[in-house]
Scaffold this active site. Structure first.
Site, short mmCIF file in Angstrom:
data_model
loop_
_atom_site.label_atom_id
_atom_site.label_comp_id
_atom_site.label_asym_id
_atom_site.label_seq_id
_atom_site.Cartn_x
_atom_site.Cartn_y
_atom_site.Cartn_z
N GLY A 149 0.00 0.89 -16.43
CA GLY A 149 0.97 1.10 -15.38
C GLY A 149 1.13 -0.10 -14.49
CG HIS A 183 8.72 -1.98 -4.80
ND1 HIS A 183 9.86 -2.55 -5.32
CD2 HIS A 183 8.35 -1.02 -5.69
CE1 HIS A 183 10.15 -1.98 -6.49
NE2 HIS A 183 9.25 -1.05 -6.73
CE LYS A 187 6.37 -3.68 -7.65
NZ LYS A 187 5.23 -3.52 -8.57
#
EC number: 1.17.1.8
Length: 305
Positions: A149, A183, A187
């Site tokens: 992920g 974001h 991030k």
């Protein structure tokens, strides 16, 4: 992680002008043609899976969300995770489980022990971009099926590592002339979702310089320009794509916005369940993405927790 679940309905914002569609999900049904008149019968839901899952990255908010989603889904959370710092000696509480955090130097020995105790374990990785390739190479070396992920890293090398080892993996990040993505400030890398969508446009013949992507991480800009709800400043994924014809006479624009992390966490659990089934069936294909999960109908109904 790219999830194909429908996102939460969001209030209007300066760059979010499209209407949303609402629908009710009914009980799956099957029509039998055995009798002269159609007989409708309910399809039994699939049996609930339960297998060991190790979430690498429980010290981060996304990894912790995945661990919580896994336990809520009835999976057995292996009480082990890893950190990028060897000096870190701590545990993280996930539901009723205390997850022990190990440093990078202990990864191989600890993972080998995990395999001995849980031979059918699946790893879900939500670590950091600079850890992607080293982690994947270790998973492949040990024959650990994994869901990647984490975005970033050398993606070509990532795929090559899996192909060369013949390991099972699901990799997903989970367009156009102007791309704006927002974001949370934590991030570090460019949105993997945005890069994946741009790649789709490039296959259609639209050239794009990735350096032109507008990356917004400043909370004030996210509130005022992007329209991110204040309660989701610390966890969101907003994307805007804009195409304009050379003479400026035609433009095309669309967006997809996600508030919170639960949709990614649930999608990651769906991916782990899908990969677990593929390993058990000894499927000949070894590398998957979320499109494979969707095509097989392996996405559970979305829920919040």
């Amino acid at each position: 992680m790219l999830s194909l679940r429908p996102p939460c309905t969001l209030s209007p914002a300066p760059w979010r002008r499209r209407r949303t569609l609402h629908g009710a999900a009914g009980t799956p049904q099957r029509v039998s043609a055995a009798a002269p008149s159609a007989i409708v019968e309910a399809v039994s839901p699939p049996a609930r899976l339960s297998f060991p899952i190790l979430v690498n990255g429980c010290t981060g908010k996304m990894g912790l969300s995945v661990a919580e989603a896994a336990t809520s889904s009835g999976l057995h959370l292996v009480p082990i995770s890893f950190s990028s710092r060897d000096t870190l000696d701590r545990t993280v509480r996930v539901g009723h489980t205390d997850v022990r955090i190990y440093g990078p130097s202990a990864r191989e020995d600890v993972l080998s022990s995990v395999i001995d105790e849980f031979p059918d374990v699946v790893v879900v990785d939500y670590t950091a971009p600079d850890s992607v390739n080293a982690n994947a190479e270790l998973y492949c070396k040990l024959g650990l099926p994994f869901v990647m992920g984490t975005t970033g890293g050398d993606r070509q090398l990532l795929y090559k590592s899996v192909q060369d080892s013949n390991n099972y993996a699901l990799i997903s990040p989970q367009m156009g002339k102007q791309v704006l993505e927002s974001h949370q400030a934590g991030k570090l890398d460019i949105s993997g979702t945005a890069k994946a969508v741009i790649a789709c446009f490039e296959k259609l013949g639209v050239s794009y310089d990735m350096n032109r992507m507008v990356k917004i991480r400043d909370p004030e800009q996210q509130l005022e320009m992007v329209g991110v709800p204040e309660e989701h400043i610390e966890g969101h994924a907003f994307h805007l794509y804009h195409l304009t014809s050379p003479d400026d006479s035609v433009s095309f624009e669309f967006q997809h916005n996600v508030c919170g992390r639960s949709i990614y966490a649930e999608g990651s659990v769906d991916a782990a369940m899908f990969l677990h089934r593929k390993v058990r069936s000894n499927d000949s294909k070894r590398i998957y993405d979320m499109i494979d999960v969707l095509r097989e109908g392996s996405m559970r109904p979305y829920r919040t927790f």
